[in-house]
Design a protein around this motif. Structure first.
Motif, PDB file in Angstrom:
ATOM      1  N   ASP A  33       8.140  -0.408 -10.457  1.00 53.13           N
ATOM      2  CA  ASP A  33       9.532  -0.131 -10.096  1.00 53.13           C
ATOM      3  C   ASP A  33      10.042  -1.104  -9.043  1.00 53.13           C
ATOM      4  N   THR A  34       9.199  -1.391  -8.055  1.00 50.24           N
ATOM      5  CA  THR A  34       9.657  -2.153  -6.893  1.00 50.24           C
ATOM      6  C   THR A  34       9.219  -3.610  -6.902  1.00 50.24           C
ATOM      7  N   GLU A  35       8.383  -4.021  -7.837  1.00 52.32           N
ATOM      8  CA  GLU A  35       7.956  -5.409  -7.901  1.00 52.32           C
ATOM      9  C   GLU A  35       9.065  -6.264  -8.507  1.00 52.32           C
ATOM     10  N   GLU A  36       9.334  -7.411  -7.895  1.00 48.15           N
ATOM     11  CA  GLU A  36      10.342  -8.333  -8.389  1.00 48.15           C
ATOM     12  C   GLU A  36       9.776  -9.137  -9.554  1.00 48.15           C
ATOM     13  N   ASN A  37      10.614  -9.465 -10.559  1.00 49.76           N
ATOM     14  CA  ASN A  37      10.128 -10.125 -11.773  1.00 49.76           C
ATOM     15  C   ASN A  37       9.463 -11.468 -11.493  1.00 49.76           C
ATOM     16  N   ILE A  38      10.024 -12.240 -10.574  1.00 47.11           N
ATOM     17  CA  ILE A  38       9.423 -13.530 -10.231  1.00 47.11           C
ATOM     18  C   ILE A  38       8.050 -13.313  -9.606  1.00 47.11           C
ATOM     19  N   ASP A  39       7.921 -12.270  -8.791  1.00 44.25           N
ATOM     20  CA  ASP A  39       6.616 -11.950  -8.212  1.00 44.25           C
ATOM     21  C   ASP A  39       5.612 -11.597  -9.307  1.00 44.25           C
ATOM     22  N   LEU A  40       6.018 -10.737 -10.236  1.00 44.89           N
ATOM     23  CA  LEU A  40       5.109 -10.300 -11.294  1.00 44.89           C
ATOM     24  C   LEU A  40       4.662 -11.461 -12.176  1.00 44.89           C
ATOM     25  N   PHE A  98       7.617   6.013  -1.564  1.00 43.09           N
ATOM     26  CA  PHE A  98       7.303   7.313  -0.972  1.00 43.09           C
ATOM     27  C   PHE A  98       7.600   8.442  -1.957  1.00 43.09           C
ATOM     28  N   PHE A  99       8.757   8.367  -2.616  1.00 46.83           N
ATOM     29  CA  PHE A  99       9.117   9.408  -3.581  1.00 46.83           C
ATOM     30  C   PHE A  99       8.328   9.261  -4.879  1.00 46.83           C
ATOM     31  N   LEU A 100       7.900   8.044  -5.193  1.00 45.60           N
ATOM     32  CA  LEU A 100       7.164   7.797  -6.428  1.00 45.60           C
ATOM     33  C   LEU A 100       5.695   8.177  -6.296  1.00 45.60           C
ATOM     34  N   LYS A 101       5.068   7.799  -5.161  1.00 42.40           N
ATOM     35  CA  LYS A 101       3.625   7.947  -5.015  1.00 42.40           C
ATOM     36  C   LYS A 101       3.200   8.874  -3.889  1.00 42.40           C
ATOM     37  N   GLY A 102       4.154   9.392  -3.130  1.00 45.64           N
ATOM     38  CA  GLY A 102       3.802  10.237  -2.003  1.00 45.64           C
ATOM     39  C   GLY A 102       3.528   9.420  -0.754  1.00 45.64           C
ATOM     40  N   LEU A 156      14.412   9.627  -7.863  1.00 46.50           N
ATOM     41  CA  LEU A 156      13.860   8.405  -8.455  1.00 46.50           C
ATOM     42  C   LEU A 156      14.774   7.742  -9.487  1.00 46.50           C
ATOM     43  N   PRO A 157      15.374   8.489 -10.434  1.00 46.52           N
ATOM     44  CA  PRO A 157      16.266   7.812 -11.404  1.00 46.52           C
ATOM     45  C   PRO A 157      17.496   7.190 -10.757  1.00 46.52           C
ATOM     46  N   LEU A 158      17.938   7.753  -9.627  1.00 50.76           N
ATOM     47  CA  LEU A 158      19.091   7.190  -8.928  1.00 50.76           C
ATOM     48  C   LEU A 158      18.704   5.989  -8.080  1.00 50.76           C
ATOM     49  N   SER A 159      17.485   6.002  -7.570  1.00 53.34           N
ATOM     50  CA  SER A 159      17.017   4.918  -6.711  1.00 53.34           C
ATOM     51  C   SER A 159      16.586   3.685  -7.503  1.00 53.34           C
ATOM     52  N   PHE A 160      16.025   3.895  -8.685  1.00 53.54           N
ATOM     53  CA  PHE A 160      15.469   2.780  -9.460  1.00 53.54           C
ATOM     54  C   PHE A 160      16.473   1.658  -9.731  1.00 53.54           C
ATOM     55  N   PRO A 161      17.723   1.954 -10.135  1.00 56.53           N
ATOM     56  CA  PRO A 161      18.674   0.853 -10.397  1.00 56.53           C
ATOM     57  C   PRO A 161      18.977  -0.001  -9.169  1.00 56.53           C
ATOM     58  N   GLU A 199      22.895   5.449   0.474  1.00 57.30           N
ATOM     59  CA  GLU A 199      23.309   6.589   1.295  1.00 57.30           C
ATOM     60  C   GLU A 199      24.051   7.625   0.448  1.00 57.30           C
ATOM     61  N   ARG A 200      24.837   7.150  -0.507  1.00 60.34           N
ATOM     62  CA  ARG A 200      25.566   8.070  -1.380  1.00 60.34           C
ATOM     63  C   ARG A 200      24.608   8.864  -2.263  1.00 60.34           C
ATOM     64  N   LEU A 201      23.586   8.195  -2.805  1.00 63.25           N
ATOM     65  CA  LEU A 201      22.646   8.914  -3.671  1.00 63.25           C
ATOM     66  C   LEU A 201      21.850   9.943  -2.875  1.00 63.25           C
ATOM     67  N   CYS A 202      21.533   9.613  -1.616  1.00 65.45           N
ATOM     68  CA  CYS A 202      20.816  10.588  -0.792  1.00 65.45           C
ATOM     69  C   CYS A 202      21.686  11.826  -0.538  1.00 65.45           C
ATOM     70  N   ARG A 203      22.967  11.595  -0.286  1.00 67.90           N
ATOM     71  CA  ARG A 203      23.881  12.720  -0.081  1.00 67.90           C
ATOM     72  C   ARG A 203      23.998  13.562  -1.342  1.00 67.90           C
ATOM     73  N   THR A 204      24.005  12.882  -2.499  1.00 69.84           N
ATOM     74  CA  THR A 204      24.080  13.601  -3.791  1.00 69.84           C
ATOM     75  C   THR A 204      22.865  14.493  -3.992  1.00 69.84           C
ATOM     76  N   VAL A 205      21.687  13.961  -3.696  1.00 68.36           N
ATOM     77  CA  VAL A 205      20.454  14.735  -3.877  1.00 68.36           C
ATOM     78  C   VAL A 205      20.441  15.919  -2.905  1.00 68.36           C
ATOM     79  N   LEU A 206      20.891  15.712  -1.691  1.00 69.32           N
ATOM     80  CA  LEU A 206      20.921  16.796  -0.707  1.00 69.32           C
ATOM     81  C   LEU A 206      21.866  17.910  -1.109  1.00 69.32           C
ATOM     82  N   GLU A 207      22.957  17.552  -1.762  1.00 68.89           N
ATOM     83  CA  GLU A 207      23.967  18.543  -2.112  1.00 68.89           C
ATOM     84  C   GLU A 207      23.634  19.312  -3.390  1.00 68.89           C
TER      85      GLU A 207
END
Length: 306
Positions: free
Chosen positions: A17-24, A166-170, A243-248, A297-305
């Motif tokens: 999820d978090t690895e950049e394509n050039i890195d991979l 953190f949300f993906l793997k704990g 996670l689905p909101l954070s991934f993009p 910040e908006r997605l975090c507020r959405t999840v909280l609500e």
């Protein structure tokens, strides 16, 4: 044997999820080869990080010169430095040699590279560009502003990627620290008289506090999920929503890290207009920063609500 090496390689990656394509495609395979060699030689990850600093400074010295061949040598040294920057983390994951000092050194390595590069670009620009030769102070002001923005961009990009992990793997799958935990370690080190560790924790505390002040809604969400035990329905509900909101947003966080910054720098150097790199940092990269922070910040507020 091949399967064993393939499994070891996958274990050195943070997350697809978090690895950049050039890195991979480029840096992670090269970094793994270095990490595998350094493990055989018994080299500590922090030594690899320090070596990358020297390579990055060598690249900066090359960038001072306008000669195309020296510029290309500098590009090679900077790519080599970044392969070591990849290797130190992969080596740490291979050997389990994690430390807060290593995390601080890893961040400091990039700072050393770019501070050196900024100085080289400023000196070269004052020498080669008539306008800046007559107004040398201006390029230094622009460089300082770009450097401040660079630091903020890199810090938030790293923090958001660690948040996703953190949300993906704990907690054990990320390096997401809280300022309260770091302050507790700092106070413990002071009580025990471990003054070098006190200094390390003090710098890391300031770094963590800045990240937390910039992400108020995420701090509320982090406190919410940490109030539940991992694996409980309440915990999993927050994870599945986040996670689905954070991934993009991961692609924009990756954009603010080394690779696209490096590509921009190389293009400006090859065009013999290195000062344009500062302009791109102050405009394009800042727009991406503002957009990413706003969306996160908006997605975090959405999840909280919910």
């Amino acid at each position: 044997m091949f399967k064993s090496i393939a499994e070891e390689y996958r274990s050195t990656l943070k997350s697809s999820d978090t690895e950049e394509n050039i890195d991979l495609c480029f840096y992670r395979p090269i970094g793994f080869a270095w990490a595998w060699l350094f493990r055989k030689l018994g080299v500590h990850p922090n030594v690899v990080t320090i070596a990358s600093m020297f390579l990055g400074v060598g690249a900066a010295i090359c960038f001072y010169y306008s000669n195309i061949w020296i510029t290309l040598l500098g590009m090679f040294l900077l790519v080599w430095a970044n392969s070591y920057d990849s290797a130190d983390g992969q080596l740490a994951r291979l050997t389990g040699q994690f430390s807060k000092l290593g995390r601080i050194l890893d961040g400091a390595a990039g700072d050393v590279w770019f501070v050196s590069i900024y100085i080289a670009i400023c000196l070269r620009t004052v020498r080669d560009v008539p306008f800046f030769h007559e107004h040398p102070w201006l390029i230094w002001v622009v460089a300082v502003l770009a450097g401040i923005c660079h630091g903020r961009q890199a810090a938030l990009a790293d923090y958001y990627r660690q948040a996703h992990l953190f949300f993906l793997k704990g907690k054990n799958g990320s390096e997401l620290d809280s300022a309260a935990e770091v302050r507790e370690r700092w106070q413990k080190s002071k009580a025990e008289g471990k003054w070098f560790q006190v200094l390390v924790d003090w710098f890391y505390l300031g770094y963590t506090q800045k990240q937390e002040r910039s992400t108020p809604n995420f701090q509320r969400l982090k406190a919410e999920i940490r109030s539940f035990d991992e694996g409980t329905p309440e915990y999993d509900k927050i994870r599945r929503r986040f996670l689905p909101l954070s991934f993009p947003l991961c692609k924009w966080e990756n954009f603010m890290t080394f690779n696209w910054r490096c590509i921009t720098l190389f293009v400006c150097l090859l065009l013999n207009m290195p000062w344009v790199y500062f302009v791109v940092e102050l405009t394009v990269f800042n727009v991406v920063l503002v957009y990413t922070r706003m969306k996160h910040e908006r997605l975090c507020r959405t999840v909280l609500e919910d």
